[in-house]
Design a protein around this motif. Structure first.
Motif, PDB file in Angstrom:
ATOM      1  N   TYR A  83       0.852  -1.179   0.000  1.00 10.78           N
ATOM      2  CA  TYR A  83       0.000   0.000   0.000  1.00 10.78           C
ATOM      3  C   TYR A  83       0.899   1.244   0.000  1.00 10.78           C
ATOM      4  CZ  TYR A  83      -3.459   3.370   1.823  1.00 10.78           C
ATOM      5  OH  TYR A  83      -4.277   4.466   1.995  1.00 10.78           O
ATOM      6  N   ILE A  84       0.818   2.027  -1.051  1.00  9.89           N
ATOM      7  CA  ILE A  84       1.540   3.287  -1.272  1.00  9.89           C
ATOM      8  C   ILE A  84       3.019   3.059  -1.572  1.00  9.89           C
ATOM      9  CG2 ILE A  84       2.209   5.540  -0.342  1.00  9.89           C
ATOM     10  CD1 ILE A  84      -0.373   5.626   1.221  1.00  9.89           C
ATOM     11  N   TRP A  85       3.750   2.329  -0.728  1.00  4.79           N
ATOM     12  CA  TRP A  85       5.188   2.174  -0.913  1.00  4.79           C
ATOM     13  C   TRP A  85       5.662   0.849  -0.357  1.00  4.79           C
ATOM     14  CZ3 TRP A  85       8.579   5.101   3.132  1.00  4.79           C
ATOM     15  CH2 TRP A  85       8.016   4.977   4.389  1.00  4.79           C
ATOM     16  N   LYS A  86       6.915   0.509  -0.618  1.00  2.50           N
ATOM     17  CA  LYS A  86       7.500  -0.762  -0.160  1.00  2.50           C
ATOM     18  C   LYS A  86       8.420  -0.563   1.035  1.00  2.50           C
ATOM     19  CE  LYS A  86       7.326  -3.164  -4.638  1.00  2.50           C
ATOM     20  NZ  LYS A  86       6.583  -2.152  -5.405  1.00  2.50           N
ATOM     21  N   GLY A  87       8.375   0.622   1.605  1.00  6.97           N
ATOM     22  CA  GLY A  87       9.254   0.949   2.711  1.00  6.97           C
ATOM     23  C   GLY A  87      10.237   2.018   2.295  1.00  6.97           C
ATOM     24  N   ARG A  88      11.003   2.518   3.269  1.00  3.38           N
ATOM     25  CA  ARG A  88      11.976   3.565   2.957  1.00  3.38           C
ATOM     26  C   ARG A  88      13.301   2.915   2.595  1.00  3.38           C
ATOM     27  NH1 ARG A  88      11.737   8.853   3.988  1.00  3.38           N
ATOM     28  NH2 ARG A  88      10.061   8.532   5.500  1.00  3.38           N
ATOM     29  N   ALA A  89      13.645   2.980   1.302  1.00  2.00           N
ATOM     30  CA  ALA A  89      14.901   2.392   0.834  1.00  2.00           C
ATOM     31  C   ALA A  89      16.082   3.046   1.564  1.00  2.00           C
ATOM     32  CB  ALA A  89      15.021   2.584  -0.672  1.00  2.00           C
ATOM     33  N   PRO A  90      17.148   2.256   1.796  1.00  4.84           N
ATOM     34  CA  PRO A  90      17.440   0.952   1.193  1.00  4.84           C
ATOM     35  C   PRO A  90      16.738  -0.249   1.831  1.00  4.84           C
ATOM     36  CG  PRO A  90      19.259   1.637   2.583  1.00  4.84           C
ATOM     37  CD  PRO A  90      18.309   2.792   2.552  1.00  4.84           C
ATOM     38  N   ASP A 114      19.510 -13.035   1.324  1.00  6.00           N
ATOM     39  CA  ASP A 114      18.820 -13.850   0.314  1.00  6.00           C
ATOM     40  C   ASP A 114      17.417 -13.340  -0.009  1.00  6.00           C
ATOM     41  OD1 ASP A 114      20.993 -15.588   0.123  1.00  6.00           O
ATOM     42  OD2 ASP A 114      20.282 -16.819   1.791  1.00  6.00           O
ATOM     43  N   TYR A 115      17.015 -12.207   0.576  1.00  2.00           N
ATOM     44  CA  TYR A 115      15.667 -11.693   0.320  1.00  2.00           C
ATOM     45  C   TYR A 115      15.587 -11.112  -1.097  1.00  2.00           C
ATOM     46  CZ  TYR A 115      11.211  -9.363   0.961  1.00  2.00           C
ATOM     47  OH  TYR A 115       9.901  -8.968   0.820  1.00  2.00           O
ATOM     48  N   PRO A 116      14.511 -11.399  -1.839  1.00  2.00           N
ATOM     49  CA  PRO A 116      14.361 -10.868  -3.206  1.00  2.00           C
ATOM     50  C   PRO A 116      13.885  -9.408  -3.210  1.00  2.00           C
ATOM     51  CG  PRO A 116      12.473 -12.248  -2.661  1.00  2.00           C
ATOM     52  CD  PRO A 116      13.404 -12.339  -1.486  1.00  2.00           C
ATOM     53  N   PHE A 117      14.797  -8.488  -2.997  1.00  2.00           N
ATOM     54  CA  PHE A 117      14.444  -7.070  -2.942  1.00  2.00           C
ATOM     55  C   PHE A 117      13.887  -6.593  -4.282  1.00  2.00           C
ATOM     56  CE2 PHE A 117      17.333  -7.472   0.601  1.00  2.00           C
ATOM     57  CZ  PHE A 117      16.789  -6.623   1.553  1.00  2.00           C
ATOM     58  N   ALA A 118      12.957  -5.647  -4.197  1.00  2.00           N
ATOM     59  CA  ALA A 118      12.358  -5.069  -5.401  1.00  2.00           C
ATOM     60  C   ALA A 118      13.437  -4.385  -6.230  1.00  2.00           C
ATOM     61  CB  ALA A 118      11.268  -4.074  -5.021  1.00  2.00           C
ATOM     62  N   GLN A 119      13.457  -4.647  -7.507  1.00  2.00           N
ATOM     63  CA  GLN A 119      14.443  -4.052  -8.408  1.00  2.00           C
ATOM     64  C   GLN A 119      13.945  -2.682  -8.857  1.00  2.00           C
ATOM     65  OE1 GLN A 119      17.528  -5.680  -8.970  1.00  2.00           O
ATOM     66  NE2 GLN A 119      16.612  -6.769  -7.237  1.00  2.00           N
ATOM     67  N   GLU A 120      13.870  -1.790  -7.896  1.00  2.00           N
ATOM     68  CA  GLU A 120      13.387  -0.441  -8.181  1.00  2.00           C
ATOM     69  C   GLU A 120      13.899   0.482  -7.089  1.00  2.00           C
ATOM     70  OE1 GLU A 120       8.996  -0.092  -6.504  1.00  2.00           O
ATOM     71  OE2 GLU A 120       9.228  -1.972  -7.619  1.00  2.00           O
ATOM     72  N   SER A 121      13.744   1.763  -7.312  1.00  2.00           N
ATOM     73  CA  SER A 121      14.176   2.750  -6.331  1.00  2.00           C
ATOM     74  C   SER A 121      12.955   3.449  -5.753  1.00  2.00           C
ATOM     75  CB  SER A 121      15.116   3.773  -6.971  1.00  2.00           C
ATOM     76  OG  SER A 121      14.453   4.431  -8.046  1.00  2.00           O
ATOM     77  N   TYR A 122      13.163   4.064  -4.595  1.00  2.00           N
ATOM     78  CA  TYR A 122      12.091   4.818  -3.951  1.00  2.00           C
ATOM     79  C   TYR A 122      12.500   6.281  -3.892  1.00  2.00           C
ATOM     80  CZ  TYR A 122       9.470   6.944  -0.144  1.00  2.00           C
ATOM     81  OH  TYR A 122       8.714   7.805   0.610  1.00  2.00           O
ATOM     82  N   ALA A 123      11.747   7.132  -4.558  1.00  2.00           N
ATOM     83  CA  ALA A 123      12.062   8.559  -4.579  1.00  2.00           C
ATOM     84  C   ALA A 123      11.539   9.209  -3.312  1.00  2.00           C
ATOM     85  CB  ALA A 123      11.437   9.214  -5.810  1.00  2.00           C
ATOM     86  N   ASP A 124      12.443   9.754  -2.521  1.00  2.00           N
ATOM     87  CA  ASP A 124      12.078  10.415  -1.273  1.00  2.00           C
ATOM     88  C   ASP A 124      12.677  11.815  -1.299  1.00  2.00           C
ATOM     89  OD1 ASP A 124      11.484  11.154   1.282  1.00  2.00           O
ATOM     90  OD2 ASP A 124      13.003   9.925   2.240  1.00  2.00           O
ATOM     91  N   GLY A 125      11.925  12.748  -1.867  1.00  2.00           N
ATOM     92  CA  GLY A 125      12.454  14.087  -2.005  1.00  2.00           C
ATOM     93  C   GLY A 125      13.637  14.102  -2.957  1.00  2.00           C
TER      94      GLY A 125
END
Length: 371
Positions: A83-90, A114-125
């Motif tokens: 919902y909305i985001w996947k958390g605050r990267a990294p 070994d976690y399959p992290f999302a292959q994307e970035s999170y824009a935070d400002g």
């Protein structure tokens, strides 16, 4: 005779073990009963209930059982849904980090290469970090977050919680249409001296009305504490009225905002939903592999509200919208500034025939300094 003595010894040993187990079980049952009875308790700041509070059981949770109640909470990442985001990267929210045991909700932060992290970035400002990576190097840290499925308008919200002893936040916050209230953002062991310390408390309100350009902060409060937030459980609360906000720690009011003081930056006008989560704030330092895993622990989350004799009042909140249809699921990408009507939220609209004569040129809140 020897057999009889052996039999007696066996029976005595059995009775002692049974007695020990029975006493332990009774203590456990008593503790569970005492905890269950607290569901009808009053705010820690108002133990005699002089405010005539009524517990909203649809929103509140004692976190009993062995798993999160998904009728009350949306778990970030469950079934692949966010919902909305996947958390605050990294870092990234992972559903298996949402744990209920011993009557406590534990939001775990851990090192998971070994976690399959999302292959994307999170824009935070100005930041554009990638999940699981920091400055080109792997940083495989997972966290957790849950979101309340029902919104509420005004009331007293409270948690009893303890932070994880690492550079990871524990946050108790809420969002609604064009608004956000961070009742608290705490950090158990920050690595950089900044806005949140191991023994401090930060509460903030944000204005997400379009164009929602950062910085969105409209008012905040920092409180220096006589304890480390990761050392023990403490009670944190906020009383949210239509024209004021009161902040409480262990039953004592630490700050009081009013609409008149804040002026046009007062944004807490619409129903909100509760969030509980952990995040990396890299400007306060990164958690070290050696100090993980840690848990952000919540003993309970409760919301009380007051009865009203004006039955029409709820129908008129948010004249500019939204009107909520909570029986329908929220759009997973619906951020607070979204004003597009959908199955979950509707806004005042003018039909095509009337539009020849009428149009809305400016919207405003039904409460607040401009009402």
């Amino acid at each position: 005779m020897k057999c009889i003595r052996i039999y007696k010894l066996i029976m005595i040993s059995f009775l002692m073990v049974w007695s020990t187990i029975s006493i332990a079980q009774k203590k456990k049952n008593r503790a569970i009963k005492e905890k269950t009875n607290t569901i009808n308790s009053y705010p820690f700041s108002d133990p005699k209930n002089e405010g005539n509070w009524i517990l909203n059981k649809e929103i509140s949770d004692e976190f009993e059982g062995t798993e999160i109640d998904t009728t009350k909470w949306f778990v970030e990442g469950q079934n692949g849904d966010y919902y909305i985001w996947k958390g605050r990267a990294p870092s990234q929210f992972a559903p298996h980090n949402v744990i209920v045991e011993d009557g406590v909700l534990k939001l775990r932060t851990q090192w998971e290469p070994d976690y399959p992290f999302a292959q994307e970035s999170y824009a935070d400002g100005s930041n554009n970090d990638t999940y699981g990576v920091f400055e080109g190097e792997p940083l495989p840290i997972t966290t957790a977050g849950v979101v309340g499925k029902k919104r509420f308008l005004n009331g007293y919200m409270e948690v009893k919680s303890k932070q994880g002893n690492a550079a990871i936040t524990g946050a108790f916050w809420a969002i609604g249409y064009e608004q956000e209230l961070d009742v608290y953002e705490l950090m158990g062991n920050p690595k950089i001296d900044g806005s949140i310390k191991a023994n401090s408390y930060l509460a903030t309100a944000h204005d997400w009305s379009p164009p929602a350009v950062r910085p969105t902060k409209v008012f905040n409060h920092v409180e220096n504490l006589p304890f480390r937030t990761a050392d023990d459980f403490h009670v944190y609360g906020a009383e949210w009225g239509k024209d004021f906000l009161k902040l409480f720690i262990d039953g004592k009011m630490v700050h009081h905002f009013t609409q008149d003081q804040v002026g046009t930056d007062w944004v807490l006008n619409n129903p909100m939903e509760i969030w509980l989560d952990s995040e990396i704030f890299k400007w306060l330092g990164l958690p070290h592999k050696e100090e993980l895993p840690v848990d952000f622990e919540i003993d309970y989350m409760r919301v009380w509200q007051k009865p009203t004799s004006n039955l029409l009042a709820p129908a008129f909140y948010g004249f500019e919208g939204p009107i909520l249809f909570e029986e329908n699921p929220r759009s997973l990408k619906m951020v607070p500034e979204d004003s597009e009507p959908n199955d979950y939220q509707k806004f005042w609209s003018i039909d095509e025939a009337s539009a020849q004569y009428l149009r809305i040129v400016h919207g405003d809140y039904n409460s607040g300094v401009n009402s």
